[in-house]
Structures are given as structure tokens and as C-alpha cells.
Write a protein that holds these residues in place. Structure first.
Motif, PDB file in Angstrom:
ATOM      1  N   TRP A 224      35.522  39.982  46.712  1.00  0.00           N
ATOM      2  CA  TRP A 224      35.862  39.241  47.929  1.00  0.00           C
ATOM      3  C   TRP A 224      35.104  37.915  47.989  1.00  0.00           C
ATOM      4  O   TRP A 224      35.668  36.859  48.277  1.00  0.00           O
ATOM      5  CB  TRP A 224      35.539  40.094  49.161  1.00  0.00           C
ATOM      6  N   PHE A 225      33.813  37.995  47.688  1.00  0.00           N
ATOM      7  CA  PHE A 225      33.000  36.775  47.667  1.00  0.00           C
ATOM      8  C   PHE A 225      33.533  35.800  46.622  1.00  0.00           C
ATOM      9  O   PHE A 225      33.600  34.587  46.870  1.00  0.00           O
ATOM     10  CB  PHE A 225      31.539  37.115  47.384  1.00  0.00           C
ATOM     11  N   GLY A 226      33.936  36.329  45.468  1.00  0.00           N
ATOM     12  CA  GLY A 226      34.510  35.460  44.439  1.00  0.00           C
ATOM     13  C   GLY A 226      35.707  34.696  44.972  1.00  0.00           C
ATOM     14  O   GLY A 226      35.853  33.490  44.749  1.00  0.00           O
ATOM     15  N   ALA A 227      36.571  35.405  45.710  1.00  0.00           N
ATOM     16  CA  ALA A 227      37.765  34.756  46.254  1.00  0.00           C
ATOM     17  C   ALA A 227      37.403  33.744  47.342  1.00  0.00           C
ATOM     18  O   ALA A 227      37.987  32.656  47.415  1.00  0.00           O
ATOM     19  CB  ALA A 227      38.728  35.811  46.799  1.00  0.00           C
TER      20      ALA A 227
ATOM     21  N   GLY B 133      48.293  43.139  43.301  1.00  0.00           N
ATOM     22  CA  GLY B 133      49.005  41.944  43.752  1.00  0.00           C
ATOM     23  C   GLY B 133      49.059  40.789  42.785  1.00  0.00           C
ATOM     24  O   GLY B 133      49.555  39.710  43.140  1.00  0.00           O
ATOM     25  N   ALA B 134      48.564  40.977  41.568  1.00  0.00           N
ATOM     26  CA  ALA B 134      48.691  39.894  40.586  1.00  0.00           C
ATOM     27  C   ALA B 134      50.177  39.630  40.326  1.00  0.00           C
ATOM     28  O   ALA B 134      50.976  40.563  40.260  1.00  0.00           O
ATOM     29  CB  ALA B 134      47.983  40.260  39.282  1.00  0.00           C
TER      30      ALA B 134
ATOM     31  N   LEU C 147      43.998  37.131  51.257  1.00  0.00           N
ATOM     32  CA  LEU C 147      43.699  35.795  51.808  1.00  0.00           C
ATOM     33  C   LEU C 147      44.902  34.858  51.700  1.00  0.00           C
ATOM     34  O   LEU C 147      44.814  33.702  52.078  1.00  0.00           O
ATOM     35  CB  LEU C 147      42.476  35.202  51.102  1.00  0.00           C
ATOM     36  N   GLY C 148      46.007  35.347  51.166  1.00  0.00           N
ATOM     37  CA  GLY C 148      47.248  34.577  51.244  1.00  0.00           C
ATOM     38  C   GLY C 148      47.631  33.796  50.015  1.00  0.00           C
ATOM     39  O   GLY C 148      48.547  32.969  50.074  1.00  0.00           O
TER      40      GLY C 148
ATOM     41  N   GLY D 272      48.990  30.024  50.098  1.00  0.00           N
ATOM     42  CA  GLY D 272      49.785  29.098  49.312  1.00  0.00           C
ATOM     43  C   GLY D 272      49.147  28.616  48.041  1.00  0.00           C
ATOM     44  O   GLY D 272      49.796  27.956  47.227  1.00  0.00           O
ATOM     45  N   ARG D 273      47.871  28.931  47.833  1.00  0.00           N
ATOM     46  CA  ARG D 273      47.206  28.398  46.647  1.00  0.00           C
ATOM     47  C   ARG D 273      47.465  29.256  45.412  1.00  0.00           C
ATOM     48  O   ARG D 273      47.772  30.438  45.519  1.00  0.00           O
ATOM     49  CB  ARG D 273      45.693  28.306  46.899  1.00  0.00           C
ATOM     50  N   SER D 274      47.324  28.632  44.254  1.00  0.00           N
ATOM     51  CA  SER D 274      47.395  29.355  42.985  1.00  0.00           C
ATOM     52  C   SER D 274      45.988  29.812  42.612  1.00  0.00           C
ATOM     53  O   SER D 274      45.012  29.083  42.809  1.00  0.00           O
ATOM     54  CB  SER D 274      47.973  28.455  41.889  1.00  0.00           C
TER      55      SER D 274
END
Lengths: 342, 342
Positions: free
Chosen positions: A154-157, A209-210, A187-188, A165-167
Motif C-alpha cells: 500500500w505504501f509503495g502505491a 487486478g493487474a 486507488l483507481g 486513471g494513471r498507469s
């Protein structure tokens, strides 16, 4: 009590050790309901980190509070708690800024060894978070994941600034990388590229979710990520390995102005300043301040919105800890859960 | 035209060269009103960077547009313009994210050499910003500063996440560092610690709003910054030198969770991964995307809210460029302005 001790690379044993005692008024003693083996435990098990003396192992834990010191005011015996690997006061300026794993009073909780029946946790009020009620057994693995590997992913993200919307690309799809995928999805993130050569890890990343798998490593992997992102690189890259190769792969997979969140414990890494300068990336990471995320993660788990416990693909009684290390070392398991009561 | 060429370390000359011509329809030709010597020019002048062939020098410029190509639509002959050292289309995804110095079509404007009478600027519409009207002479130095050294200091402060109330340290108080102080002051920093051993640079930093001077370097300097910030380190540290020592000084002066903005062009830097990991800092920087900041900076200058032109403590006619380099190399001048028309 029974506890795990590493004697030398490859030599990890269960042995009887004295029960931990309260040594400071802010301590708590936790009876471990579940613990596990961390990818970072393998650094010493594999001899990459020196083992200078018999070392108690383990720093991930959930369990029931058995006793508290006289200075503990919010944590109470009988509560089911999730802790993090660094004890923190949760009141200093660093904690209040969200960096509890660099608390000015931090102590490494794992020093006592969480792969055991009992664990002393310093600064209990600032370190432990109680669940609303004792959890059903099927939620225990997910709560255990929150104590490190989920908090780390989570911290990494968050460090990689994942937003709708981000890649996103994730370098290293072990348990931490897989949960970084889960975090990025929550986180979307729109597109989530997991970089891994191992079918079991690819499957886990896809489950979480990848949207894409890249099997190439190094510059070939970088080229594949660029191909998938309009030639620019991903907005956000999460590094979950900790080697020179993985760090460079992460930096080179990130577009100018993008963010690298790195949570793999760095070993033998030296970042070339010129390349970093011209890369224009943001770089942030380090030991995850799990405590920052625990209340929110516990809520997401107990309401069954996320299911991070799926990272445990091997469950063993504590007495078989050596098998658990060997299975991870040999990549027969992604992550081993250990049950002291089994 | 007269133009500056570096032949070898220490050997910089004015010579006659062909006038630049429009070679692409998106080009403009600018008659230089003022140019200057950059701290980064000294890397080659001092032989730290190799000089492999006679090299036109200079990448900071303001002047009047003399001609434009058929594809230029917003920039017009007669306009007074400020440019940046990388040409950018200002329309690609990277530019729109504010990283024009990594534009997918970027070209180094300095390749033609701005320490000259005329300069060809590629991608004129995306690179140049016109002032509302031709500026009075006393504003020309400040507008010139905006083309690199102010934009660089500003980017350093933004990359270091300077915000109201935060503590800021600036490593290296040359012209860029001094203007990082100005930027930090404008962005609302409370305490601004300038780290410099040189009285003339200390004075400039104080003029621009530094509240404290630290003369110690390395770990002694780090200890002084920590003393001034409750033992924690500064929230924001701007690195404006580019050496291994200055990068480590910056990282170590930053509190966990704080931000390092680095704008000194890195030379021979290798960042130790383990230390960076446990430092918990955010790291961001690189070649300043000056174009992002130019419209706002031009507005602050023409309304006389900021006065960055004070960094020029030596003004010479272009013909005396060699004296200008020598004065900066020998630290007799902080920054030299060159006037082609003088």
C-alpha cells in the motif's frame, strides 16, 4: 514458549525460549494468533545478510493482548490487535506526518521475534491497532497481511502517487508486489502492469487486478512497459524487490515527472546520480509506515472489501517453520503463514 | 556574428561565426539582449566535463525576435522574449504534466550557443514566452535570470515541496541557491537555512530572505541543521551543487518524510540505496522545466514583486566573456551578465 531462531544461512529452528516479559510500562505482551515469513527474512536465510549470532526471527503478527504495562492506556488485555514491525509513539512530529516507521522513539519489534507464541511489543498504544471485535478465523490471514506485506504494498502505491486513471507498473510480483497491485486497483489505477516471470505470481497479480503481465526483465522489460504507455513509461512504478537491477528497471520504466515508490529492502544498490537527474522521476519509499495505514486497512478487511490474505499459499504449524522458509526460498510458496496454536 | 566558443579547459574565446538561420519552420531567430555564464558552464571550463571539440557556449538568454519560420504562430518578430535552455513543444503529455525539459521533442537550445549576438531557438511557440511589452533596461537582468537560474532555483523549491510554515535548508548558495532562497521565501517558508562558507554568497542569501547561515559542510553541517530543527532535520532541502558530498548533505539534512529538491547538475554521484531507503526522504529534481514557471515568473518580475537580477554581480560586454568565466571560476563573481551590444 516455542520460538523461531536463525542460526546460520539455511539453518532456522524452533526452540524453547523464555516467555517475553514487560520491561517498560508502555509494553504489551501479545499471544500470537498468526505470523508469517517475510521476503526480507530470506535475505539472512540466504546469507545475503550476515547472521552473526542466533537470531530470533519474524516481525509480522496478529494476536490477542495478554498483558500491558502500567503506562498503556488505550490497548487492553483481551483485544485482538494488529501491529507493525517498528514500534512507534504515534505522537511525535515524524509520526504525525505519517512516517511512524521513522518515529523518534522507534524500536524494531522483530528484535524479539514474532515467529513465536508470544511477543513483547514496545509503545503498545502507538503501535497496536485493535480490531472492532475478535475476527472470524477466515479474516485472520488478511489481518496478518496488514501488519507488513499489505501495508508495504500500500505504501509503495501511495509513494508512487497512484491516482485514478494513471498507469502503474509493479516490478517484482511477490507477495508485496501482488498487494501493491491490489492497492493500485483500490486507488483507481487504470492500467496495472505486473512484471514477473513466475506463473503463480502472475496469477496472483491478475487476481488482484493487474491488467497486463510483462515477463521480460531489465531493459527489455523497460521497453515493453514503454510500448504499453505510448512510448513514455508508466506514471507510477512500484519497486518491490530491492536490487540494483530492479531499482534501475523501476526508474527506467517511469515517465519523466512520474513517481517511483520503492519498498523492496535495498541491498547493494547504488543509484547513478546523472541518470537519476535526467530521468525526472520522483523517488520515495523505505520501510513502510504501516501504522499510518492500519486503521483504514483493518476497516477494508473487516468489511470484506479487500482480501489480501490470498497471498498466503502455504499454511503450516509454527513447529514446521523450517519447511516454510525452504518453500519460499525455493519458490514453491509465495508466502508462508505460521500458526502457533496448530 | 560574434559568439563564444570553448576550445579547451580555461580557453574560452569570442570569435566570428556565421549568423544562425531558420532551419525548421518552427524556429525563431532571437537577437540577444543579454546572456550570462552558468555555474554548469564551469564544469567544462574546469575540465570536469571533457571538451572534445570547439564548443559554442551559453544557454541563458533574453532578446528580441528577429525572424520566425513559417510554422510559428504565436511568437512574432519584434517581441521581447524569454526562453529556456531546452526547446519544448509544450503540447505533449510530458510538457502538459509540467516537465518541458523532458519534452518528447526537446532540443538543447544551448547547442547553438547563447553567449552570442544571435541564437536559433527551435520550437519557438512552445519554448519562448513574450513579455507584455519591451521591458525597461533595469528589468532585463531579472528577466534573463528567469531563463535558467531563477527557474532552476524555483523548481528546486517546488521539488522540495516548500509550503507555508515549513523549514527549508539550501545546500550551496551560489546564484541558483540564492534564488532557491528567494523562491522558498515567496512560497511561504518560515525558516530558511542557507549553507555556504562564502561571505558574498551569504549576503546574497540573506538579502533574498534566508533566516540562518550555516558555514559547516558535510556531517557537521547536517548536525547544525538538525540542531536548528528540533533534532529532526528540515522539512525541505534544496540541493544546488551536484556533487556526491552535497547530495549526501542534502539527504541527511532532511527529516524522515521530508523532501529533497535537487537541481545541481549531478557529476560523479552514486547514491547509496540502503541509506536512501532508511532516510525516508522524497527525492525529486533534474533539469528545471523552466518553461512551466516562465509566465508566472515574468509576471512577478514585471510587477517588481521579485528582483532576481541581483544575482548578477558582474556585467561585461560580450567581448570580455573570458574575463567573465575567469571571475566566476575564481569566485570573484557569483554570476556574470554579458551584453552583446555593449
Amino acid at each position: 514458549m516455542r520460538a523461531t531462531v536463525l542460526y546460520a544461512p539455511g539453518d532456522v529452528r524452533i526452540e524453547d525460549r523464555p516467555d517475553p516479559a514487560i520491561t517498560a510500562p508502555t509494553d504489551a505482551i501479545v499471544r500470537i494468533a498468526a505470523t508469517c515469513v517475510c521476503g526480507s527474512d530470506l535475505w539472512a536465510y540466504r546469507g545475503v545478510e550476515a547472521v552473526e549470532r542466533p537470531t530470533p526471527m519474524g516481525h509480522e503478527y496478529v494476536g490477542t493482548v495478554e498483558a500491558v504495562g502500567a503506562g498503556v492506556t488505550t490497548i487492553r488485555p483481551g483485544q485482538f490487535v494488529v501491529g507493525s514491525f517498528f514500534a512507534s509513539d504515534n505522537t511525535c512530529d515524524i509520526c504525525r506526518a505519517g512516517y511512524q516507521s521513522s518515529c523518534v522513539h522507534r524500536e524494531y519489534v522483530g528484535a524479539g521475534g514474532a515467529q513465536a507464541e508470544l511477543l513483547r511489543v514496545p509503545l503498545a498504544d502507538g503501535t497496536l491497532v485493535a480490531t472492532p471485535e475478535p475476527p472470524p478465523a477466515d479474516l485472520v490471514p488478511s489481518l496478518l497481511a496488514a501488519s507488513d506485506v499489505l501495508g508495504t504494498g500500500w505504501f509503495g502505491a501511495v509513494a508512487a502517487d497512484v491516482k485514478p486513471g494513471r498507469s502503474v507498473a509493479v516490478v517484482g510480483a511477490g507477495a508485496g508486489g501482488a498487494l501493491a497491485v491490489l492497492a493500485a486497483r483500490h486507488l483507481g489505477a487504470e492500467r496495472i502492469i505486473a512484471m514477473s516471470r513466475h506463473p503463480d505470481r502472475q496469477k496472483l497479480a491478475l487476481d488482484y487486478g493487474a491488467t497486463d503481465i510483462v515477463t521480460e526483465r531489465g531493459d527489455d522489460g523497460v521497453a515493453r512497459v514503454k510500448d504499453m504507455t505510448g512510448g513514455l513509461g508508466a506514471h507510477c512504478v512500484i519497486e518491490a524487490v530491492g536490487t540494483q537491477e530492479s531499482m534501475l528497471q523501476a526508474i527506467r520504466s517511469t515517465r519523466p515527472g512520474g513517481h517511483v515508490g520503492y519498498v523492496g529492502v535495498a541491498h547493494g544498490v547504488a543509484l547513478p546520480g546523472e541518470e537519476l537527474f535526467y530521468s525526472h522521476v520522483h523517488l520515495h519509499g523505505g520501510p513502510a509506515p504501516v501504522r499510518r495505514f492500519l486503521p483504514g486497512l483493518i476497516d477494508l478487511i473487516t468489511t470484506r472489501i479487500i482480501d489480501p490474505g490470498k497471498v498466503f499459499d502455504l499454511t503450516l504449524p509454527l513447529d514446521r517453520v523450517a519447511d516454510g522458509y525452504a518453500a519460499m526460498d525455493e519458490r514453491r510458496a509465495i508466502k508462508t503463514l505460521l500458526s502457533p496454536s496448530a
